[in-house]
Design a protein around this motif. Structure first.
Motif, PDB file in Angstrom:
ATOM      1  N   THR A  95      45.374  44.602  37.584  1.00  0.00           N
ATOM      2  CA  THR A  95      44.458  44.636  36.272  1.00  0.00           C
ATOM      3  C   THR A  95      43.799  43.036  35.824  1.00  0.00           C
ATOM      4  O   THR A  95      44.718  42.011  36.429  1.00  0.00           O
ATOM      5  CB  THR A  95      45.012  45.170  34.919  1.00  0.00           C
ATOM      6  OG1 THR A  95      46.154  44.338  34.505  1.00  0.00           O
ATOM      7  CG2 THR A  95      45.446  46.703  35.184  1.00  0.00           C
ATOM      8  N   MET A  96      42.728  42.984  35.484  1.00  0.00           N
ATOM      9  CA  MET A  96      42.351  41.740  34.979  1.00  0.00           C
ATOM     10  C   MET A  96      41.727  41.686  33.616  1.00  0.00           C
ATOM     11  O   MET A  96      40.882  42.876  33.133  1.00  0.00           O
ATOM     12  CB  MET A  96      41.008  41.346  36.073  1.00  0.00           C
ATOM     13  CG  MET A  96      40.425  39.964  35.886  1.00  0.00           C
ATOM     14  SD  MET A  96      39.309  39.499  37.058  1.00  0.00           S
ATOM     15  CE  MET A  96      40.402  38.829  38.405  1.00  0.00           C
ATOM     16  N   ASP A  97      41.999  40.478  32.855  1.00  0.00           N
ATOM     17  CA  ASP A  97      41.394  40.577  31.534  1.00  0.00           C
ATOM     18  C   ASP A  97      39.893  39.953  31.607  1.00  0.00           C
ATOM     19  O   ASP A  97      39.443  38.872  32.389  1.00  0.00           O
ATOM     20  CB  ASP A  97      42.138  39.508  30.838  1.00  0.00           C
ATOM     21  CG  ASP A  97      41.885  39.318  29.114  1.00  0.00           C
ATOM     22  OD1 ASP A  97      40.636  39.245  28.897  1.00  0.00           O
ATOM     23  OD2 ASP A  97      42.672  39.397  28.498  1.00  0.00           O
ATOM     24  N   GLU A  98      39.177  40.867  31.244  1.00  0.00           N
ATOM     25  CA  GLU A  98      37.796  40.695  31.263  1.00  0.00           C
ATOM     26  C   GLU A  98      37.377  39.441  30.676  1.00  0.00           C
ATOM     27  O   GLU A  98      36.101  38.787  30.858  1.00  0.00           O
ATOM     28  CB  GLU A  98      36.718  41.914  31.267  1.00  0.00           C
ATOM     29  CG  GLU A  98      36.716  42.282  29.526  1.00  0.00           C
ATOM     30  CD  GLU A  98      35.726  43.483  29.233  1.00  0.00           C
ATOM     31  OE1 GLU A  98      35.794  43.754  27.916  1.00  0.00           O
ATOM     32  OE2 GLU A  98      35.304  44.152  30.377  1.00  0.00           O
ATOM     33  N   GLU A  99      37.874  39.160  29.630  1.00  0.00           N
ATOM     34  CA  GLU A  99      37.249  37.813  28.675  1.00  0.00           C
ATOM     35  C   GLU A  99      37.767  36.559  29.385  1.00  0.00           C
ATOM     36  O   GLU A  99      37.106  35.613  29.604  1.00  0.00           O
ATOM     37  CB  GLU A  99      37.994  37.865  27.376  1.00  0.00           C
ATOM     38  CG  GLU A  99      37.388  39.047  26.713  1.00  0.00           C
ATOM     39  CD  GLU A  99      35.960  38.945  26.248  1.00  0.00           C
ATOM     40  OE1 GLU A  99      35.360  37.909  26.361  1.00  0.00           O
ATOM     41  OE2 GLU A  99      35.139  39.973  26.107  1.00  0.00           O
ATOM     42  N   THR A 100      39.099  36.480  29.956  1.00  0.00           N
ATOM     43  CA  THR A 100      39.625  35.279  30.428  1.00  0.00           C
ATOM     44  C   THR A 100      39.848  35.166  31.788  1.00  0.00           C
ATOM     45  O   THR A 100      39.967  34.126  32.454  1.00  0.00           O
ATOM     46  CB  THR A 100      41.174  35.121  29.603  1.00  0.00           C
ATOM     47  OG1 THR A 100      42.088  36.128  30.372  1.00  0.00           O
ATOM     48  CG2 THR A 100      41.059  35.314  28.307  1.00  0.00           C
ATOM     49  N   GLY A 101      39.668  36.272  32.614  1.00  0.00           N
ATOM     50  CA  GLY A 101      39.574  36.374  33.822  1.00  0.00           C
ATOM     51  C   GLY A 101      41.243  36.306  34.431  1.00  0.00           C
ATOM     52  O   GLY A 101      41.584  36.163  35.545  1.00  0.00           O
ATOM     53  N   HIS A 102      42.331  36.736  33.573  1.00  0.00           N
ATOM     54  CA  HIS A 102      43.693  36.611  34.134  1.00  0.00           C
ATOM     55  C   HIS A 102      43.831  37.815  34.978  1.00  0.00           C
ATOM     56  O   HIS A 102      43.577  38.992  34.534  1.00  0.00           O
ATOM     57  CB  HIS A 102      44.664  36.628  32.789  1.00  0.00           C
ATOM     58  CG  HIS A 102      44.601  35.082  32.143  1.00  0.00           C
ATOM     59  ND1 HIS A 102      44.853  35.013  30.779  1.00  0.00           N
ATOM     60  CD2 HIS A 102      44.390  34.068  32.495  1.00  0.00           C
ATOM     61  CE1 HIS A 102      44.721  33.851  30.470  1.00  0.00           C
ATOM     62  NE2 HIS A 102      44.441  33.185  31.489  1.00  0.00           N
ATOM     63  N   LEU A 103      44.583  37.666  35.906  1.00  0.00           N
ATOM     64  CA  LEU A 103      44.991  38.714  36.912  1.00  0.00           C
ATOM     65  C   LEU A 103      46.551  39.040  36.693  1.00  0.00           C
ATOM     66  O   LEU A 103      47.250  38.310  36.741  1.00  0.00           O
ATOM     67  CB  LEU A 103      44.745  38.239  38.284  1.00  0.00           C
ATOM     68  CG  LEU A 103      45.188  39.380  39.416  1.00  0.00           C
ATOM     69  CD1 LEU A 103      44.115  40.668  39.314  1.00  0.00           C
ATOM     70  CD2 LEU A 103      45.125  38.773  40.962  1.00  0.00           C
ATOM     71  N   TYR A 104      46.529  40.457  36.520  1.00  0.00           N
ATOM     72  CA  TYR A 104      48.034  40.946  36.167  1.00  0.00           C
ATOM     73  C   TYR A 104      48.507  41.912  37.099  1.00  0.00           C
ATOM     74  O   TYR A 104      47.584  42.471  37.685  1.00  0.00           O
ATOM     75  CB  TYR A 104      48.102  41.507  34.721  1.00  0.00           C
ATOM     76  CG  TYR A 104      47.603  40.608  33.773  1.00  0.00           C
ATOM     77  CD1 TYR A 104      48.756  39.968  33.070  1.00  0.00           C
ATOM     78  CD2 TYR A 104      46.528  40.548  33.147  1.00  0.00           C
ATOM     79  CE1 TYR A 104      48.537  38.894  31.942  1.00  0.00           C
ATOM     80  CE2 TYR A 104      46.192  39.666  32.084  1.00  0.00           C
ATOM     81  CZ  TYR A 104      47.122  38.851  31.470  1.00  0.00           C
ATOM     82  OH  TYR A 104      46.745  37.944  30.659  1.00  0.00           O
ATOM     83  N   VAL A 105      49.709  41.915  37.343  1.00  0.00           N
ATOM     84  CA  VAL A 105      50.217  43.189  38.398  1.00  0.00           C
ATOM     85  C   VAL A 105      51.280  43.914  37.298  1.00  0.00           C
ATOM     86  O   VAL A 105      51.728  43.231  36.575  1.00  0.00           O
ATOM     87  CB  VAL A 105      51.468  42.409  39.249  1.00  0.00           C
ATOM     88  CG1 VAL A 105      52.495  41.653  38.677  1.00  0.00           C
ATOM     89  CG2 VAL A 105      51.939  43.725  40.123  1.00  0.00           C
ATOM     90  N   THR A 106      50.957  45.190  37.140  1.00  0.00           N
ATOM     91  CA  THR A 106      51.510  46.080  36.229  1.00  0.00           C
ATOM     92  C   THR A 106      52.715  46.708  36.669  1.00  0.00           C
ATOM     93  O   THR A 106      53.517  47.319  35.976  1.00  0.00           O
ATOM     94  CB  THR A 106      50.409  47.228  36.199  1.00  0.00           C
ATOM     95  OG1 THR A 106      50.439  48.071  37.315  1.00  0.00           O
ATOM     96  CG2 THR A 106      48.901  46.695  35.642  1.00  0.00           C
ATOM     97  N   GLN A 107      53.499  46.574  37.840  1.00  0.00           N
ATOM     98  CA  GLN A 107      54.722  47.205  38.285  1.00  0.00           C
ATOM     99  C   GLN A 107      55.163  46.454  39.356  1.00  0.00           C
ATOM    100  O   GLN A 107      54.561  45.556  40.166  1.00  0.00           O
ATOM    101  CB  GLN A 107      54.507  48.474  38.630  1.00  0.00           C
ATOM    102  CG  GLN A 107      53.834  48.819  39.783  1.00  0.00           C
ATOM    103  CD  GLN A 107      53.167  50.434  39.919  1.00  0.00           C
ATOM    104  OE1 GLN A 107      53.305  51.038  39.146  1.00  0.00           O
ATOM    105  NE2 GLN A 107      53.394  50.706  41.107  1.00  0.00           N
ATOM    106  N   PRO A 108      56.713  46.635  39.660  1.00  0.00           N
ATOM    107  CA  PRO A 108      57.014  45.800  40.665  1.00  0.00           C
ATOM    108  C   PRO A 108      56.637  46.080  41.996  1.00  0.00           C
ATOM    109  O   PRO A 108      56.042  47.257  42.139  1.00  0.00           O
ATOM    110  CB  PRO A 108      58.633  46.183  40.709  1.00  0.00           C
ATOM    111  CG  PRO A 108      58.816  46.696  39.176  1.00  0.00           C
ATOM    112  CD  PRO A 108      57.703  47.339  38.839  1.00  0.00           C
ATOM    113  N   LEU A 109      56.145  45.265  42.810  1.00  0.00           N
ATOM    114  CA  LEU A 109      55.792  45.547  44.411  1.00  0.00           C
ATOM    115  C   LEU A 109      56.951  45.667  45.287  1.00  0.00           C
ATOM    116  O   LEU A 109      57.971  45.084  45.071  1.00  0.00           O
ATOM    117  CB  LEU A 109      54.971  44.046  44.894  1.00  0.00           C
ATOM    118  CG  LEU A 109      53.728  43.956  43.889  1.00  0.00           C
ATOM    119  CD1 LEU A 109      53.192  42.754  44.360  1.00  0.00           C
ATOM    120  CD2 LEU A 109      53.020  45.116  43.744  1.00  0.00           C
ATOM    121  N   ASP A 110      56.588  46.426  46.296  1.00  0.00           N
ATOM    122  CA  ASP A 110      57.486  46.614  47.408  1.00  0.00           C
ATOM    123  C   ASP A 110      56.994  46.045  48.712  1.00  0.00           C
ATOM    124  O   ASP A 110      56.076  46.709  49.373  1.00  0.00           O
ATOM    125  CB  ASP A 110      57.861  47.885  47.558  1.00  0.00           C
ATOM    126  CG  ASP A 110      59.141  48.260  48.570  1.00  0.00           C
ATOM    127  OD1 ASP A 110      59.503  47.421  49.277  1.00  0.00           O
ATOM    128  OD2 ASP A 110      59.620  49.402  48.752  1.00  0.00           O
TER     129      ASP A 110
END
Length: 834
Positions: free
Chosen positions: A161-176
């Motif tokens: 996901t991405m914060d539309e105000e700040t442009g921060h990119l997040y991962v929402t769960q562990p990756l495999d």
């Protein structure tokens, strides 16, 4: 910057506490925080992810210890129990939208940005910031950021996901990483109203591997076979494991080791494994299937070069048999007895034992006679159980030559020994039993050559047979066993063969000029033994057969006759046959000519003058090339015809008794008809003679008139009466032609005694009724009624005392048969018989 954030946090907490106190003074029972302000003092170096900063007190009038808290600052987290923890403002990579250099009207489309690395299996808290995109116009303009692509608005949706105000990119769960090792998203920067502020950029997220997968063997159980005779270093199997972690890293760098060996005898390290390849080998050359026939190994594999995560498998090793034990005879020596001249006679059976695997080539025995049989008189074979040797005689033994044989027999296996072993042997003592042997001719076949005209009592050959039983001193005698033509005689004491009767090369008993006789020789033992020999006499040909003519009778026309070819044959050999010569003998020269054809093997006989038809005898003398001749007579039937036209067949019946009786019957029938006509004329009256019974019996009639008319047209004769009798006798056969030739019935001869005459006539009449060969052949006539008005009451009325007044002499001119009939009725030679 850190000090400012800390001050801001403290102010917020104080405001919260004041608000809580105000609410508490207004209503002590209203749920809320126990304090409006919580002041926490923490140094910057201790402000890390997950650091507990304090606890917010809160009551809900229900004594609950947990409530939903949240913070408007993402740098802090309030747990459900009120615990306040801090999240360090970790540095994340910032991705800028590229700008075109000054003086250029457009940006590059293919702008490569460095990938973002994210470690798999992170524990959170989530969402976890992993990067930030930023437009240089965010200072002057209100920019909204968003991402699109697989993992954002496509499957797996909202993984990023991405914060539309700040442009921060997040991962929402562990990756495999083992599920997907990288993701590529497209980042967008837009102005209010969805106007594009920047060109999109590609954001690549690479998942960093962690050692989270154990190595796994391809099989849970491996099966292998190892020969018991294997030497150290013998390779028998290779195990293989895989690791799902990133290849060519320590996380997937695996090593193998043997953890356990069951059983541990005779050594706990009987096998070894290559730590890198998994290849297994024999470590100790001490395997013995007869002691231990299988092993079970526990094999481990570990990543991190053998120090990390592990996996296990089982290797079951079957120790297979090798020919490492020699077969051994159960008895070292055997004795047997063999009859003289016996072939394929079983003498002895020798058994062996073998510790190798039963019914395998390693234990199946193979026997060999290695001594004591220079003449190959004996043979040995293996029994059906493969552990038994059978000695038999391959040839007939000779007591007079050797009365005892001592054989040395060795035994091995069907396959070679795996190691150096001692071969087991046994001795077999064979005693030969003496028997009476038949005399033996010098040769099985004795050929001699003799003239076929060898005089009687001349010597043909002297045959000699010897008795092999020298010690018995027996006498040999001779006898002819087969002599097909009975031409020979033999002296029983000397074996001398002489001519008893004249021999003939042309005899049916001679094949290809050879005459064969079987001669026997026998001794004078209590039970004589007989030997046989064959005498073959090659008969030399002599000129003892004159040439002969094969065709002895033929037919020929007396007009323009076609010459007749006569074949000449001679039983002698080619030296005494053709070329032949021919000559006519006696009066035959007057009407005939004879000469040899071009091959000198055929006679051309020609009629040179026309002669009356009839039967002629032509006498010819034929001579072979040696002057031996013979006179032959040929019967020629000459016919009145031309060229090759065949002579007409003479249809005159034979003079056999059935034919004679048939003719007599026909004449008798003729006389009956004449008698009926005469009686009618004597009465001077026209009568209708009924041949059928009166009234209801509807038969055809023969009408007679006492006046002569103009011919057959004036006679009212119904000829169907002739067939009526046959139609009423379906058991009789009618034929319009002479019947096929068949065996004739046996007619009796005329008896001398008048008393037997009735029996003679009745017997022959019955035979004639059923004799299809007797004429007439066109019909069978039945006269069973003489008519109601006939003056002759019966056929017997034809014979009376007045018959002597009749003149039967003209009948004698018709031939011998009618002469006999005239004599019978006219008082001739048969008067006495009647």
């Amino acid at each position: 910057m850190g000090t400012n954030r800390f001050t801001l946090c403290s102010v917020i907490i104080i405001i919260l506490q004041v608000s809580a106190a105000w609410a508490a003074e207004e209503s002590p029972c209203v749920p809320g925080k126990q304090s409006d302000q919580l002041v926490v003092t923490v140094t910057k170096k201790h402000l890390r992810h997950g650091t507990v900063l304090g606890k917010v007190a809160y009551t809900d009038s229900k004594n609950s210890t947990r409530s939903p808290f949240w913070s408007d600052d993402k740098h802090f987290v309030v747990r459900s129990d009120g615990t306040l923890t801090g999240i360090a403002d970790e540095e994340v990579p910032i991705l800028h939208f590229p700008k075109a250099p000054k003086g250029m009207k457009r940006r590059k489309r293919a702008w490569i940005l460095p990938p973002i690395s994210v470690t798999e299996n992170q524990r959170g808290p989530f969402p976890l910031k992993i990067s930030q995109v930023k437009s240089d116009d965010h200072v002057n303009k209100r920019i909204r950021y968003k991402i699109t692509g697989p993992g954002a608005d496509q499957d797996p949706v909202k993984l990023f996901t991405m914060d539309e105000e700040t442009g921060h990119l997040y991962v929402t769960q562990p990756l495999d990483r083992e599920k997907q090792s990288s993701y590529t998203l497209k980042a967008l920067a837009e102005l209010d109203g969805s106007a594009k502020a920047e060109d999109p950029i590609d954001v690549t997220i690479v998942v960093i591997d962690q050692n989270d997968n154990n190595p796994v063997f391809k099989k849970t159980v491996y099966n292998a076979e190892v020969p018991e005779s294997s030497t150290r270093g013998f390779e028998f199997i290779q195990v293989e494991a895989t690791d799902a972690d990133e290849q060519n890293t320590d996380n997937s760098d695996i090593r193998y080791r043997i953890m356990e060996q069951i059983p541990e005898t005779p050594d706990p390290e009987m096998f070894t494994i290559n730590a890198v390849t998994g290849t297994m080998r024999v470590n100790m050359a001490k395997l013995d299937r007869e002691e231990i026939d299988s092993y079970t190994l526990k094999v481990q594999v570990a990543d991190q070069k053998g120090e990390g995560l592990t996996g296990e498998t089982t290797v079951i090793i079957k120790v297979t048999d090798s020919n490492d034990h020699a077969p051994i005879f159960t008895n070292p020596s055997y004795k047997a007895t063999a009859g003289e001249n016996e072939v394929d006679a079983e003498l002895v059976r020798m058994s062996v034992t073998d510790k190798d695997e039963e019914h395998s080539p390693n234990s199946n025995a193979k026997f060999t006679i290695v001594g004591g049989d220079p003449g190959n008189l004996f043979s040995v074979k293996t029994g059906s159980n493969k552990l038994e040797g059978i000695i038999t005689t391959a040839k007939g033994l000779d007591f007079e030559k050797t009365s005892k044989h001592t054989l040395l027999v060795a035994v091995q296996n069907e396959v070679p020994f795996a190691t150096a072993l001692t071969t087991s042997t046994a001795t077999v003592e064979v005693t030969v039993r003496d028997v009476n042997e038949p005399p033996i001719f010098e040769t099985k076949e004795t050929p001699v050559s003799k003239r076929e005209d060898l005089p009687v009592e001349s010597t043909v050959v002297q045959l000699t047979a010897t008795d092999p039983d020298v010690a018995r001193k027996q006498k040999v005698k001779y006898k002819i066993f087969t002599d097909p033509a009975n031409w020979l005689r033999i002296d029983e004491n000397t074996g001398k063969i002489t001519v008893k009767d004249e021999m003939d090369r042309e005899s049916v008993w001679v094949k290809d000029n050879r005459y064969t006789a079987i001669i026997t020789a026998y001794d004078d033992d209590q039970i004589p033994a007989t030997g046989t020999g064959t005498l073959i006499i090659e008969l030399e040909d002599v000129n003892d057969n004159p040439p002969v003519i094969e065709e002895r009778e033929f037919k020929m026309c007396n007009e323009e006759p076609v010459p007749q070819i006569l074949t000449v044959k001679d039983k002698d050999g080619p030296d005494f046959t053709s070329p032949y010569s021919v000559s006519l003998q006696g009066p035959s020269n007057a009407n005939w000519t004879a000469r040899m054809n071009d091959t000198k093997m055929g006679i051309i006989l020609t009629l040179k003058t026309k002669i009356p038809r009839g039967d002629y005898k032509v006498v010819l003398s034929v001579e072979d090339n040696q002057g031996l001749s013979q006179v032959s007579t040929v019967a020629v039937k000459v016919c009145d015809c031309t060229g090759e036209e065949p002579c007409m067949q003479n249809r005159t019946g034979s003079s056999s008794l059935p034919v004679t009786l048939g003719i007599l019957g026909a004449v008798l029938l003729l006389f009956i008809v004449l008698a009926v006509v005469l009686i009618s004329r004597w009465n001077k009256k026209t009568e209708k003679v009924l041949l059928l019974p009166p009234e209801d019996d509807l038969r055809d009639e023969i009408v007679c008139y006492d006046e002569e008319g103009g011919g057959e047209d004036d006679q009212d004769y119904d000829l169907s009466v002739i067939h009526h009798g046959l139609d009423n006798r379906p058991d009789k056969v009618r034929s319009d032609v002479a019947p096929m030739e068949r065996s004739q019935p046996h007619y009796r001869h005329l008896p001398n005694n008048q008393e037997d005459m009735a029996s003679f006539i009745d017997h022959n009449r019955k035979l004639a009724d059923n004799d299809l060969a007797a004429p007439p052949f066109d019909s069978l006539l039945v006269f069973d009624s003489e008519g109601g008005e006939s003056k002759a009451g019966s056929l017997s009325s034809l014979y009376s005392s007045n018959d002597g007044d009749q003149d039967y002499e003209p009948l004698k001119e018709w031939g011998p048969r009618f002469k006999k009939l005239a004599d019978m009725y006219g008082g001739g030679e048969n008067d006495d018989m009647l």
